[in-house]
Structure formats: C-alpha cells, structure tokens
Design a protein around this motif. Structure first.
Motif, PDB file in Angstrom:
ATOM      1  N   GLU A   3       0.855  -1.198   0.000  1.00  0.00           N
ATOM      2  CA  GLU A   3       0.000   0.000   0.000  1.00  0.00           C
ATOM      3  C   GLU A   3       0.884   1.238   0.000  1.00  0.00           C
ATOM      4  O   GLU A   3       1.784   1.358   0.843  1.00  0.00           O
ATOM      5  N   ARG A   5       4.281  10.434   2.452  1.00  0.00           N
ATOM      6  CA  ARG A   5       5.006  11.100   3.538  1.00  0.00           C
ATOM      7  C   ARG A   5       5.390  12.475   3.038  1.00  0.00           C
ATOM      8  O   ARG A   5       5.737  12.657   1.872  1.00  0.00           O
ATOM      9  N   ASP A  40     -11.523   0.444   1.975  1.00  0.00           N
ATOM     10  CA  ASP A  40     -10.628   0.695   3.106  1.00  0.00           C
ATOM     11  C   ASP A  40     -11.450   0.955   4.364  1.00  0.00           C
ATOM     12  O   ASP A  40     -12.619   1.340   4.271  1.00  0.00           O
ATOM     13  N   ARG A  59      -8.537  -0.982  11.294  1.00  0.00           N
ATOM     14  CA  ARG A  59      -7.657  -1.423  12.375  1.00  0.00           C
ATOM     15  C   ARG A  59      -8.258  -1.216  13.754  1.00  0.00           C
ATOM     16  O   ARG A  59      -7.827  -1.837  14.725  1.00  0.00           O
ATOM     17  N   GLU A  93      -0.692  -5.931  14.799  1.00  0.00           N
ATOM     18  CA  GLU A  93       0.553  -5.625  15.503  1.00  0.00           C
ATOM     19  C   GLU A  93       1.080  -6.834  16.282  1.00  0.00           C
ATOM     20  O   GLU A  93       2.265  -6.906  16.595  1.00  0.00           O
ATOM     21  N   TYR A 113       2.194  -3.547  11.644  1.00  0.00           N
ATOM     22  CA  TYR A 113       3.561  -3.453  12.148  1.00  0.00           C
ATOM     23  C   TYR A 113       4.159  -4.840  12.450  1.00  0.00           C
ATOM     24  O   TYR A 113       5.366  -5.009  12.517  1.00  0.00           O
TER      25      TYR A 113
HETATM   26  N1  LIG Z   1      -1.292   1.766  14.676  1.00  0.00           N
HETATM   27  C1  LIG Z   1      -0.973   1.079  13.623  1.00  0.00           C
HETATM   28  N2  LIG Z   1      -0.983   1.720  12.432  1.00  0.00           N
HETATM   29  C2  LIG Z   1      -0.668   0.973  11.364  1.00  0.00           C
HETATM   30  C3  LIG Z   1      -0.299  -0.357  11.457  1.00  0.00           C
HETATM   31  N3  LIG Z   1      -0.018  -0.797  10.229  1.00  0.00           N
HETATM   32  C4  LIG Z   1      -0.203   0.256   9.398  1.00  0.00           C
HETATM   33  N4  LIG Z   1      -0.594   1.359  10.089  1.00  0.00           N
HETATM   34  C5  LIG Z   1      -0.955   2.695   9.601  1.00  0.00           C
HETATM   35  O1  LIG Z   1      -2.274   2.626   9.109  1.00  0.00           O
HETATM   36  C6  LIG Z   1      -2.445   3.498   7.994  1.00  0.00           C
HETATM   37  C7  LIG Z   1      -2.990   2.670   6.861  1.00  0.00           C
HETATM   38  O2  LIG Z   1      -3.403   3.459   5.910  1.00  0.00           O
HETATM   39  P1  LIG Z   1      -4.901   3.875   5.690  1.00  0.00           P
HETATM   40  O3  LIG Z   1      -5.825   3.102   6.548  1.00  0.00           O
HETATM   41  O4  LIG Z   1      -5.150   3.829   4.248  1.00  0.00           O
HETATM   42  O5  LIG Z   1      -4.901   5.352   6.202  1.00  0.00           O
HETATM   43  C8  LIG Z   1      -4.151   6.295   5.585  1.00  0.00           C
HETATM   44  C9  LIG Z   1      -4.853   6.919   4.445  1.00  0.00           C
HETATM   45  O6  LIG Z   1      -6.205   7.044   4.719  1.00  0.00           O
HETATM   46  C10 LIG Z   1      -4.225   8.276   4.423  1.00  0.00           C
HETATM   47  N5  LIG Z   1      -3.234   8.286   3.356  1.00  0.00           N
HETATM   48  C11 LIG Z   1      -1.952   7.883   3.371  1.00  0.00           C
HETATM   49  N6  LIG Z   1      -1.400   8.052   2.169  1.00  0.00           N
HETATM   50  C12 LIG Z   1      -2.341   8.560   1.352  1.00  0.00           C
HETATM   51  C13 LIG Z   1      -2.400   8.928  -0.015  1.00  0.00           C
HETATM   52  O7  LIG Z   1      -1.425   8.801  -0.766  1.00  0.00           O
HETATM   53  N7  LIG Z   1      -3.541   9.388  -0.489  1.00  0.00           N
HETATM   54  C14 LIG Z   1      -4.657   9.524   0.286  1.00  0.00           C
HETATM   55  N8  LIG Z   1      -5.736   9.989  -0.226  1.00  0.00           N
HETATM   56  N9  LIG Z   1      -4.663   9.192   1.587  1.00  0.00           N
HETATM   57  C15 LIG Z   1      -3.520   8.696   2.102  1.00  0.00           C
HETATM   58  O8  LIG Z   1      -3.610   8.532   5.590  1.00  0.00           O
HETATM   59  C16 LIG Z   1      -3.918   7.455   6.481  1.00  0.00           C
HETATM   60  C17 LIG Z   1      -2.812   7.280   7.458  1.00  0.00           C
HETATM   61  O9  LIG Z   1      -1.679   6.906   6.828  1.00  0.00           O
HETATM   62  P2  LIG Z   1      -0.430   6.534   7.642  1.00  0.00           P
HETATM   63  O10 LIG Z   1      -0.156   7.574   8.661  1.00  0.00           O
HETATM   64  O11 LIG Z   1       0.610   6.206   6.690  1.00  0.00           O
HETATM   65  O12 LIG Z   1      -0.924   5.285   8.389  1.00  0.00           O
HETATM   66  C18 LIG Z   1      -1.062   4.087   7.728  1.00  0.00           C
HETATM   67  C19 LIG Z   1      -0.129   3.083   8.406  1.00  0.00           C
HETATM   68  O13 LIG Z   1       1.106   3.598   8.783  1.00  0.00           O
HETATM   69  C20 LIG Z   1      -0.323  -0.963  12.711  1.00  0.00           C
HETATM   70  O14 LIG Z   1      -0.035  -2.189  12.903  1.00  0.00           O
HETATM   71  N10 LIG Z   1      -0.641  -0.254  13.780  1.00  0.00           N
END
Ligand SMILES: Nc1nc2c(ncn2[C@@H]2O[C@@H]3COP(=O)(O)O[C@H]4[C@@H](O)[C@H](n5cnc6c(=O)[nH]c(N)nc65)O[C@@H]4COP(=O)(O)O[C@H]3[C@H]2O)c(=O)[nH]1
Length: 740
Positions: A513, A517, A633, A657, A693, A712
């Motif tokens: 995925e 950043r 999602d 999650r 996790e 994670y």
């Molecule tokens: N606590 C915990 N967190 C985990 C674990 N495994 C993965 N994650 C986090 O969960 C988020 C998964 O992405 P998402 O649900 O699509 O949720 C994403 C998505 O909705 C959005 N996002 C990220 N990149 C993009 C993008 O390129 N475009 C758009 N439109 N939204 C994005 O931001 C959200 C957050 O992204 P991230 O901060 O990267 O956070 C990611 C990831 O780092 C885990 O085991 N425990």
C-alpha cells in the motif's frame, strides 16, 4: 218734424202723429232727405249726430253729416243707382257728429217712390261705432292670434272634444299632416292604440278640469308611423265649461330627447366604464396590496434567510454576532461573564460523505433540533458551518452551569439517529471560551472556543475542552502547515512509503500500500493524517493524488521489471473520484508504465463511495471492466449496507484497524471481524486486516479465514528500496513458506 209739410185733413194729421210716435220711439235714427236736405228726422237721429233736437237738423244739408264732401258724394254715387232700381241700399261708413267725432254707422236707404225720385229718400241710421270698434278690436286680436299661431315655432292648437278646432301650421308640419287634414282630426291618431289614447285622455281631463296646466313629455305617433317626442302643455279655456275646449302647446323635443337619451346612454357607458375601471383599479389595488404583502414577506424571508441558516432555521453567524455584541456591552457594564461554546460533531464529515446529500441534511436537521432543545431559551444557539454550532451562554457563574450545559448537549446527541435503514451514533466535541478571561471581542472569543474544540477533537472527541493559551499555538501551526502544503509538490517534499500486505497463509507479500510522507523542511516528516485533511480542504488533494498514482505506478514498473510480482494499492480521496477524468487518468497511467490493470489496486473508503452512489457505481464498473483491483478501506466504520456492497464490483474488503486492535480482548470486535470475513467470503471478496501488531491477532484472523493482513507485525510502511529487500526475504525462490 212737421216742418215743410202741409197737413190738410184730420186723417193726414192723425197719420202724421202716429208716424211721429213711431219715429220718436224707434231705436234707430230715421230721416227723410229730399234734394240733399234733411226734411224730417226723429230724435234718435239727432242724438246720433250730437244734436239736441231734430229741429237742429231739419232743413240743413245732409252733407254736414259726412266727414268731407268726397265721402258724401261717394255714398251718393254708390247708393242712388241701386235705390233707383228699387233696391234697398245698406252700407257701413264713417260719418261725423258733434262736436267733431268721426264714428261708424250703418245706413240703409230707400227711395220713397221709385217712380218719382224727387219725392226723396228715407234713411235709417244705426250707430254701430261701438260695435264696429269692438269688432275691429276683436279682429285685431284674431289677427294677432293668427300671427302668433302662424309664426310660432311650437305647435299651438285649440281642441274641442279631443279634435282639432284650430291649429297652426307647425303642428301639421310636426306630425306630417296638411293643415286641412288636421282640421277636425281626432287626437286618437297620435296614439299607438285606443287604450293608450283613452288613458291619456283621462290624465288630461283630471288636470284640466281642476283649471291647472297639464304638462307632460310624451311620445306621439306621426302620420308616417314614426314617433315624435313632444312636450305637451295644456289648459282648459274655461275649466267650468269643458265644451269650450282647451288650448295645447306642443313642442317637438325629439332632438332634446335624442340628446338626453344619447346622454343617458353615454352616462350608462360612462358609468359602466367607471364601474369597470373601478373594478380594474380595485383589482390593481388588490394586486398591489398582494405584491406589497408578498414583497414584505419576501423581504422578511430575505432578512430571515440573511440572518438564519436555511437548513436548520437557527440564527447564522451574522445574527449571532449581532446579539453577542449587545450581550457583550451589557456584560461589560455589569461586569458579568459570558461563555462561548463551539460545538463540532465528531466524524460528521465522514458520516455525511457516506450518506446522500438529502440524508446528510436530514441528519443535521435532527441534530440541530436536539441541540436547540438542550440549549434552552436563555442561551443563543447558532449554526455557523457544516457541522459547527455555537452557543452564547449569558450567565456563566457558577461555572457548573457550563458543565451542566455541555452535559445536556452531549446527552441530547447520545440517542441513535435513524435515517432510512441507517443508525447513527453521534457525539460532539465542545470548546469553551470565557469573556473576559479568554477574550474581550467576539472574533477572539469564537476563535479561542474553536481552538479549544479542536483540542477536544484531537483528544478523541466526545468531550469538552476549556480554552487555554497553549492551544493557540496549534491553530497557528495548522495555518502554517496548510500554507506550506502549496509548496510541497513543486519542492518535491513528498515521498511514498509502502506497507506490505501479506498472505495470512504463507507470508507472501502480494501487495504494497502506497502511503504518502511529507518531508517538511522545518518540521521533518509530517504524517498524512495531519496534512491529507488540509489538502482536501484546500483542493490540493487532486494534484497530490495524481502525483501518488503516477509515482506508485512508476515504482511498480521498476519492481516488476526487477521481478517482484507485486500489486500496488493507492488511496483515493473523494475529490479524485468526483473528477470525471479520473478513469482516463488511471488508464493513461497504466499505459504509460506498461502495467496490467490488475497490478493496480485502488482503495476507497465507504464514505467516499456512499457520497455519490450512482456516480461511484458507474465509475467503479468502468474501472472494473478495465481490470483494476478495487478495495474498500477502513471497512466497518462506515454505513454501507450489504445490498449496496453487492452492487459494487469490489475485490477486497479491508477491515479497519480499530476492530483489529482489541480483537483478542474485546468480544464485540472479534464478532465484527469474524462477521466481516465470513460475509466477504460469501460475497466472494478477499479480506485484508489492517493494523495487525501482534501475533495473536494474526492467529485469530487466520482462524476466521482472513486472506491477507497488513501491520507493524510484519512491517511498518517502508521506503521503496526497503520493499525490494523485504520482498526477496519473504518470497523464497523454492516453495518455502512462512507459516504460523
Ligand atoms: N497503529 C498502527 N498503524 C498501522 C499499522 N499498520 C499500518 N498502520 C498505519 O495505518 C495506515 C494505513 O493506511 P490507511 O488506513 O489507508 O490510512 C491512511 C490513508 O487514509 C491516508 N493516506 C496515506 N497516504 C495517502 C495517499 O497517498 N492518499 C490519500 N488519499 N490518503 C492517504 O492517511 C492514512 C494514514 O496513513 P499513515 O499515517 O501512513 O498510516 C497508515 C499506516 O502507517 C499498525 O499495525 N498499527
């Protein structure tokens, strides 16, 4: 009268005496003339001519009795020839008498003996002067009357027994008769029938018999059958003697009548016009009143709309601020404290996006009603944004009042809201700022309440936060961050990290995925949760989304060329999906990097899909036909129904999650996870669990039949270069499987 006569015998004397007696007692003057001399005359004769006795005349010439000798001779010329023929001569002529009065008399002469004219003649004289004068006067009167009749412009008639006895020509002319025809004509001809004639007669008689003047305007019939309007005036000549008849004056008033009738008609027309015009005017006035009324209503409505929120009917920010100004002035005077409560519904945007526009409005309306009721009449509630409300609390002290109000508000929101078949649980984050402590003007107080609300939300929502000065810093940072975001793309400050999605069964990485950043020049790496909402708010998300899609596809091409059998999953925002050109963009991107569509996965949240259901279905169908992998999602956090899911061409459900986190400790979450997985299996969809996790979570998921997981436990999101290493590490060349 013996003079000149010799009476011889007693018989002659007796005869003479007898004659004298006759002469003296005759009522007329008698004289004997011979040779133009008066031989004998009686006393009456003398008196007629003004003499005292006959003797005064006897022996004198009769010429003296004529006004002049001409008239004396003329009479002789006229009379004697006739008398000589033995005829009696009678004439009326003027003679003279004492003292010198010319008078009229009638004279009748006979010869005493026609055989012997010398014997003289005898003349009888009648004084007709008075009679003659009377007659002349009468004639003059008649003449004058005739003049009047002949020259009168009105008809004048004398009637006897309702017949014309005399009339002037004007009447004949008026009715089309000749004067002769009119003479003795019955007035019956002037009436249309006998009944009308008799009725008119009765009317006339009643008035005339009283000696009064009869006046009337009547329509009479002419000879040719046409009618004539006449003014009739009549009077009996002698009311006591109806036989004397009556006089009638008849005026042709047809012209006047015509004019009158024309005038009446004109008046009628005028009145009708006036009535119509009045009616028109009344209707114009009524319309005008209506228009004024409508305009007044419209103005009131405009004023209301200008000051109220059209959806909830609550005061808007402008009206709120006006009221606030007043309260602020009073509070300053009385040293009273005020509080501003800034309310924002938690996750409302998310919920609203998952509902249609109409249902979203319905929900807001419902919630606004609850807030209004909880707020109470003494405080002012206003809606100032989509899901933002604000309350002015007039009496703050003791401070428990604020707490009581916030509790009331939160309790009011607590019961589930049902919209259609959906059930919603709503909470709110509330920020409080207090006058004068947190600000002395409206803008500052609202801003600080807003800041406090943001903190309440950041702390998990469904809570109340009082403002303190540290909170300001966060607001400023947010603004700075948004401004910096505009430069992020041109300055190449974005990078994609990739998090593997791994098979539960053999730990093979099947997909990564792409997670964006932002390497902020001052702040370091900023998480997408912090800036994606800002990018969505500012509209920058479309450009950023395009960049992500392009970069992820480019990276995938590199990996696939390097032999990594991977799929890349890209997150989409609602704004990207709204764009009709999105499909084309995906297609071109795949072509550009020569990728199979099935190697690209697009992740959409439920709320994005539910926003424009029909549009989403159309777009997803096209993408599906292209071959692109589609997944939902954060599944479970939205409100999509099963029937709805069945209509979508989906491949994968990603369990949010939040359900995975307590999967092993919370029975509810375990049930949810198991249900989602079994439902997905039934719908022939694959399931990916997010946020794994711990190993026990993975065990449970495997037990429930989950296909893939992400978290994670396996790996955090990594830069692209680390993925190559990881892939090689976990994809053994020969069939070595990582099993649990
Ligand atoms: N606590 C915990 N967190 C985990 C674990 N495994 C993965 N994650 C986090 O969960 C988020 C998964 O992405 P998402 O649900 O699509 O949720 C994403 C998505 O909705 C959005 N996002 C990220 N990149 C993009 C993008 O390129 N475009 C758009 N439109 N939204 C994005 O931001 C959200 C957050 O992204 P991230 O901060 O990267 O956070 C990611 C990831 O780092 C885990 O085991 N425990």
């Amino acid at each position: 009268m013996t003079n000149g006569l010799a009476l011889h015998t007693p018989e002659e004397q007796q005869l003479f005496k007898e004659q004298q007696v006759i002469l003296d007692n005759a009522g007329v003057g008698i004289c004997f003339i011979r040779n133009r001399l008066i031989q004998r005359c009686n006393r009456q004769f003398a008196h007629i001519y003004g003499y005292t006795t006959p003797e005064d005349l006897i022996g004198t010439s009769s010429e003296r009795l004529y006004p002049d000798s001409l008239s004396f001779r003329q009479l002789g010329v006229k009379a004697y020839p006739r008398m000589l023929r033995g005829e009696r001569f009678t004439t009326e002529l003027q003679m003279i008498r004492l003292p010198a009065e010319i008078f009229w008399c009638r004279v009748t002469g006979n010869l005493i003996n026609v055989e012997n004219p010398t014997l003289g003649s005898i003349w009888i004289i009648e004084d007709i002067d008075r009679q003659r004068r009377d007659r002349e006067a009468l004639d003059a009167l008649h003449y004058q009357q005739q003049l009047i009749l002949d020259h009168a412009t009105v008809g004048i008639a004398f009637m006897h027994q309702r017949r014309f006895s005399r009339s002037n020509d004007r009447i004949a002319e008026m009715f089309g008769y000749t004067p002769e025809e009119l003479s003795r004509l019955s007035t019956r001809v002037f009436y249309p029938d006998r009944t009308a004639w008799e009725a008119a007669g009765r009317k006339h008689h009643a008035v005339l018999s009283r000696g009064e003047v009869f006046c009337a305007e009547v329509e009479l019939v002419c000879k040719d059958g046409s009618t004539l309007w006449c003014d009739l005036r009549s009077k009996a000549i002698n009311p006591a003697a109806p036989g004397d008849g009556s006089i009638w004056i008849i005026m042709d008033i047809s012209d006047r009548k015509r004019h009158e009738q024309a005038l009446l008609r004109a008046q009628d027309v005028l009145e009708q016009r006036v009535t119509e015009r009045t009616r028109e005017l009344e209707s114009v006035v009524a319309n005008l009143h209506r228009e004024i009324e409508e305009r007044r209503h419209a103005e009131e409505r405009i004023r209301h709309l200008a000051q109220h929120d059209s959806l909830t009917g609550l005061p808007n920010r402008r009206l709120f601020e006006q009221g606030f100004e007043l309260q602020l002035a009073q509070a300053a005077e009385t040293k009273r404290k005020l509080a501003i409560l800034f309310i924002d519904l938690d996750r409302f945007k998310h919920i609203n996006d998952s509902l249609g526009h109409h249902e979203g409005d319905q929900l807001l309306h419902n919630l606004a009603d609850r807030l209004r009721e909880a707020c109470g009449h003494e405080n002012t509630l206003a809606r100032i944004g989509g899901d933002e409300f604000i309350i002015l609390l007039n009496h703050v002290e003791p401070y428990e009042r604020i707490e009581q109000l916030t509790h009331r508000l939160q309790n009011a929101l607590q019961p589930s809201v049902y919209i259609g078949r959906h059930e919603f649980n709503i909470s709110a984050s509330i920020g409080v700022a207090i006058y004068p402590h947190d600000g002395t003007d409206i803008q500052t107080l609202i801003k600080h309440a807003d800041t406090a609300m943001c903190r309440a939300k950041a702390n998990g929502g469904n809570r109340c936060q009082f403002y303190n000065h540290h909170l300001d810093r966060e607001a400023v940072e947010r603004i700075e961050l948004r401004n910096a975001l505009y430069q992020a793309l041109p300055n190449q400050e974005f990078e994609l990290h990739y998090q593997p999605q791994v098979s539960v069964h053999d730990a093979r990485i099947t997909c990564v995925e792409a997670l964006i950043r932002w390497h902020h020049p001052d702040k370091g790496t900023v998480a997408p949760d912090c800036f994606i909402p800002l990018a969505e708010e500012s509209g920058l998300i479309k450009e950023i989304g395009s960049w992500v899609l392009d970069t992820a596809c480019q990276q995938l091409k590199t990996w696939r060329q390097a032999g990594l059998d991977l799929r890349v999953a890209v997150n989409l925002s609602a704004a990207q999906l709204d764009d009709m050109a999105f499909y084309q963009q995906v297609k071109e991107c795949l072509e550009r990097y020569e990728l199979q569509p099935r190697h690209l996965e697009l992740e959409l949240t439920e709320s994005i899909l539910m926003r424009h259901v029909d549009h989403s279905i159309r777009l997803l169908n096209k993408l599906d036909q292209l071959g692109v992998h589609l997944s939902i999602d954060d599944f479970g956090t939205g409100y999509s129904s099963l029937s709805y899911l069945k209509r979508l061409p989906l491949d994968t459900l990603k369990i949010d999650r939040s359900f995975v986190r307590d999967l092993c400790t919370d029975q509810d979450d375990a049930v949810i996870c198991r249900t989602i997985i079994s439902m997905a299996n039934n719908l022939k969809l694959s399931v990916t669990a997010e946020g794994v996790e711990r190993a026990e979570q993975l065990h449970k998921l495997a037990e429930f039949g989950c296909d893939l997981y992400q978290g994670y436990l396996f790996s955090r999101p990594l830069p692209a270069s680390d993925i190559t290493r990881l892939y090689r590490e976990y994809t053994p060349p020969e069939n070595e499987h990582y099993t649990i």
